[in-house]
Design a protein around this motif. Structure first.
Motif, mmCIF file in Angstrom:
data_model
loop_
_atom_site.group_PDB
_atom_site.id
_atom_site.type_symbol
_atom_site.label_atom_id
_atom_site.label_comp_id
_atom_site.label_asym_id
_atom_site.label_seq_id
_atom_site.Cartn_x
_atom_site.Cartn_y
_atom_site.Cartn_z
ATOM 1 N N ARG A 1 -7.421 3.596 -0.403
ATOM 2 C CA ARG A 1 -6.136 3.783 -0.115
ATOM 3 C C ARG A 1 -5.534 3.310 1.469
ATOM 4 O O ARG A 1 -4.775 2.780 1.598
ATOM 5 C CB ARG A 1 -5.883 5.103 -0.374
ATOM 6 C CG ARG A 1 -5.671 5.635 -1.822
ATOM 7 C CD ARG A 1 -5.552 6.911 -1.965
ATOM 8 N NE ARG A 1 -5.664 7.529 -3.329
ATOM 9 C CZ ARG A 1 -4.630 7.369 -4.164
ATOM 10 N NH1 ARG A 1 -3.318 7.096 -3.514
ATOM 11 N NH2 ARG A 1 -4.533 7.713 -5.308
ATOM 12 N N ILE A 2 -6.897 3.506 2.182
ATOM 13 C CA ILE A 2 -6.494 3.099 3.576
ATOM 14 C C ILE A 2 -6.406 1.610 3.512
ATOM 15 O O ILE A 2 -5.550 1.129 4.462
ATOM 16 C CB ILE A 2 -7.820 3.544 4.532
ATOM 17 C CG1 ILE A 2 -7.700 5.069 4.753
ATOM 18 C CG2 ILE A 2 -7.807 2.834 5.882
ATOM 19 C CD1 ILE A 2 -8.885 5.576 5.247
ATOM 20 N N ASN A 3 -7.386 0.718 2.847
ATOM 21 C CA ASN A 3 -7.076 -0.508 2.895
ATOM 22 C C ASN A 3 -5.858 -0.996 2.171
ATOM 23 O O ASN A 3 -5.263 -1.930 2.862
ATOM 24 C CB ASN A 3 -8.360 -1.089 2.011
ATOM 25 C CG ASN A 3 -8.084 -2.809 1.872
ATOM 26 O OD1 ASN A 3 -7.708 -3.117 1.083
ATOM 27 N ND2 ASN A 3 -8.750 -3.393 3.002
ATOM 28 N N LEU A 4 -5.722 -0.567 1.277
ATOM 29 C CA LEU A 4 -4.138 -0.901 0.600
ATOM 30 C C LEU A 4 -2.836 -0.538 1.679
ATOM 31 O O LEU A 4 -2.087 -1.139 1.803
ATOM 32 C CB LEU A 4 -3.967 -0.234 -0.702
ATOM 33 C CG LEU A 4 -4.761 -0.512 -1.824
ATOM 34 C CD1 LEU A 4 -4.895 0.050 -2.857
ATOM 35 C CD2 LEU A 4 -4.520 -2.171 -2.099
ATOM 36 N N ALA A 5 -3.050 0.634 2.124
ATOM 37 C CA ALA A 5 -1.886 1.264 3.135
ATOM 38 C C ALA A 5 -1.838 0.194 4.263
ATOM 39 O O ALA A 5 -0.868 -0.118 4.702
ATOM 40 C CB ALA A 5 -2.321 2.671 3.630
ATOM 41 N N ALA B 1 2.956 -2.097 7.248
ATOM 42 C CA ALA B 1 3.759 -2.915 8.096
ATOM 43 C C ALA B 1 4.839 -3.795 7.380
ATOM 44 O O ALA B 1 5.864 -3.954 8.063
ATOM 45 C CB ALA B 1 2.805 -3.974 8.906
ATOM 46 N N GLU B 2 4.440 -4.100 6.223
ATOM 47 C CA GLU B 2 5.648 -5.196 5.748
ATOM 48 C C GLU B 2 6.664 -3.986 5.251
ATOM 49 O O GLU B 2 8.117 -4.934 5.253
ATOM 50 C CB GLU B 2 4.948 -5.519 4.202
ATOM 51 C CG GLU B 2 3.998 -6.553 4.313
ATOM 52 C CD GLU B 2 3.415 -7.070 2.891
ATOM 53 O OE1 GLU B 2 4.330 -6.637 1.953
ATOM 54 O OE2 GLU B 2 2.305 -7.565 2.802
ATOM 55 N N LEU B 3 6.823 -2.911 5.177
ATOM 56 C CA LEU B 3 7.822 -2.169 4.828
ATOM 57 C C LEU B 3 8.923 -2.039 6.174
ATOM 58 O O LEU B 3 9.936 -1.432 5.853
ATOM 59 C CB LEU B 3 7.141 -0.805 4.331
ATOM 60 C CG LEU B 3 6.554 -0.909 3.170
ATOM 61 C CD1 LEU B 3 6.265 0.584 2.863
ATOM 62 C CD2 LEU B 3 7.256 -1.463 2.150
ATOM 63 N N GLY B 4 8.308 -1.945 7.266
ATOM 64 C CA GLY B 4 9.313 -2.293 8.491
ATOM 65 C C GLY B 4 10.331 -3.486 8.347
ATOM 66 O O GLY B 4 10.250 -4.428 7.441
ATOM 67 N N PHE B 5 10.982 -3.394 9.432
ATOM 68 C CA PHE B 5 12.115 -4.590 9.613
ATOM 69 C C PHE B 5 12.268 -4.692 11.227
ATOM 70 O O PHE B 5 12.006 -3.793 12.051
ATOM 71 C CB PHE B 5 13.482 -4.309 8.945
ATOM 72 C CG PHE B 5 14.088 -3.086 9.084
ATOM 73 C CD1 PHE B 5 14.925 -3.155 10.319
ATOM 74 C CD2 PHE B 5 13.883 -1.920 8.616
ATOM 75 C CE1 PHE B 5 15.722 -2.184 10.605
ATOM 76 C CE2 PHE B 5 14.505 -0.692 9.214
ATOM 77 C CZ PHE B 5 15.382 -0.710 10.185
#
Length: 179
Positions: free
Chosen positions: A95-99, A104-108
């Motif tokens: 989960r840490i690896n996936l998170a 960071a991609e979810l930001g803008f």
């Protein structure tokens, strides 16, 4: 499941230390493919400004976050990496690896703030990951012909005062949506 010092499930921080790169193992099956060359350029300009997150399994030290930074450090001839060392179970490690790969991609970007920060560099983009072409496009962006500029004075008139969720049917006002 591992526990934090607060008794909640998750990772337990054990310390920060410089670890020989030869002692680190890449996370097996890491789905992310990073731009190692851009990371190398950043390391040359700024050094390692962020720690790797490493899981101590008892048998090995596995990089959960920062696999490509580890690759770049090796490619730059470095022998150690600053690491935040944790313990956790396999599920938490995954989960840490996936998170780390996704969050960071979810930001803008706020484009005005981004343009100001990039403009302040006076064209010296070394180690930022930004290209001059991207910066030029951002700083000189023009609207397509016939596309009207945003006019805040008419924005409220363009928005309905009530909204209905297309999935659940809940109706709410524009003021509630802005809150």
């Amino acid at each position: 499941m591992s526990e934090t010092t607060a008794g909640l499930p998750g990772a337990t921080y054990t310390g920060t230390r410089d670890v020989p790169l030869e002692d680190l193992t890449r996370y097996p099956g890491n789905p992310r493919r990073g731009d190692v060359e851009s990371i190398r350029a950043s390391i040359r300009r700024h050094g390692q400004y962020r720690s790797l997150v490493v899981r101590d399994t008892g048998d090995s030290l596995v990089v959960l976050a920062g696999n490509h930074t580890s690759d770049a450090l090796r490619a730059e001839g470095r022998t150690t990496a600053r690491c935040e060392v944790i313990t956790c179970d396999d599920d938490t490690a995954r989960r840490i690896n996936l998170a780390d790969n996704k969050l960071a991609e979810l930001g803008f970007y706020d484009e005005e703030d981004l343009a100001a920060a990039l403009a302040a560099l006076d064209g010296d983009l070394e180690g930022t990951g930004w290209s001059q072409q991207e910066v030029t496009r951002l700083l000189t962006a023009e609207l397509p012909e016939g596309f009207a500029a945003f006019d805040e004075s008419i924005a409220e008139a363009l928005q309905p005062t009530t909204h209905t969720c297309p999935q659940c049917g809940h109706t709410f006002t524009g003021d509630e949506a802005a809150a």
